[in-house]
Design a protein around this motif. Structure first.
Motif, PDB file in Angstrom:
ATOM      1  N   THR A 119      -2.508  -1.376  -2.964  1.00 24.71           N
ATOM      2  CA  THR A 119      -2.220  -1.586  -4.386  1.00 24.71           C
ATOM      3  C   THR A 119      -2.400  -3.048  -4.780  1.00 24.71           C
ATOM      4  O   THR A 119      -2.017  -3.445  -5.866  1.00 24.71           O
ATOM      5  N   TYR A 138       0.854  -1.187   0.000  1.00 24.92           N
ATOM      6  CA  TYR A 138       0.000   0.000   0.000  1.00 24.92           C
ATOM      7  C   TYR A 138       0.889   1.235   0.000  1.00 24.92           C
ATOM      8  O   TYR A 138       2.057   1.180   0.372  1.00 24.92           O
ATOM      9  N   GLU A 139       0.309   2.339  -0.450  1.00 28.81           N
ATOM     10  CA  GLU A 139       1.031   3.612  -0.472  1.00 28.81           C
ATOM     11  C   GLU A 139       1.024   4.191   0.941  1.00 28.81           C
ATOM     12  O   GLU A 139      -0.041   4.486   1.481  1.00 28.81           O
TER      13      GLU A 139
END
Length: 150
Positions: free
Chosen positions: A80, A72-73
């Motif tokens: 993601t 994930y960001e």
């Protein structure tokens, strides 16, 4: 070409249903509070587009969960990998879902999983036993969306 997809569920209360499904599946509710704070500070998001839930700022009417092992960001909290999105809609659910989740607990874990999901707010609808073709429970989540536990 392989495409990246995610499932989107229409809801009456996106943050609450996201919490149910995160607990049901062992997923993580995405924390977008840092992104929201930066968008608010930059004047790119009106305060009316946000709400407070569980002690943090969330996008009003939107929530997402992600698989805990997927990337994930960090700056946005957005996964993601495997994700399920929840979005509030004005109309209530009125008919059977045309798409549903199958939760696979296995023969040994089915009853335990059904009981755990009931404890989270789901309810049993119908037990289906098709012999060699399969045995499962049809259930409803707290908003009435059908899913199966096999």
């Amino acid at each position: 070409m392989t495409l990246h997809v995610k499932l989107v569920v229409d809801t009456a209360d996106a943050p609450a249903l996201a919490e149910f499904w995160a607990a049901a599946l062992g997923y993580v509710v995405e924390d977008n509070s840092a992104l929201i704070d930066s968008l608010l500070a930059a004047g790119r998001l009106p305060p009316a587009a946000t709400a407070e839930h569980g002690g943090r700022r969330v996008f009003r009417g939107l929530a997402a969960i992600r698989h805990p092992e997927d990337p994930y960001e960090e700056t946005t909290g957005i996964g993601t990998g495997r994700r399920i999105l929840f979005q509030d809609v004005p109309e209530p659910k009125t008919v059977k879902n045309r798409l549903h989740l199958d939760v696979h607990a296995g023969e040994e874990g089915r009853e335990e999983t059904v009981a755990r999901l009931e404890g989270l707010g789901a309810r049993r609808v119908e037990e289906v036993d098709r012999g060699p073709a399969g045995h499962w429970w049809v259930m409803r989540d707290p908003e009435g969306n059908e899913f199966c536990v096999a």
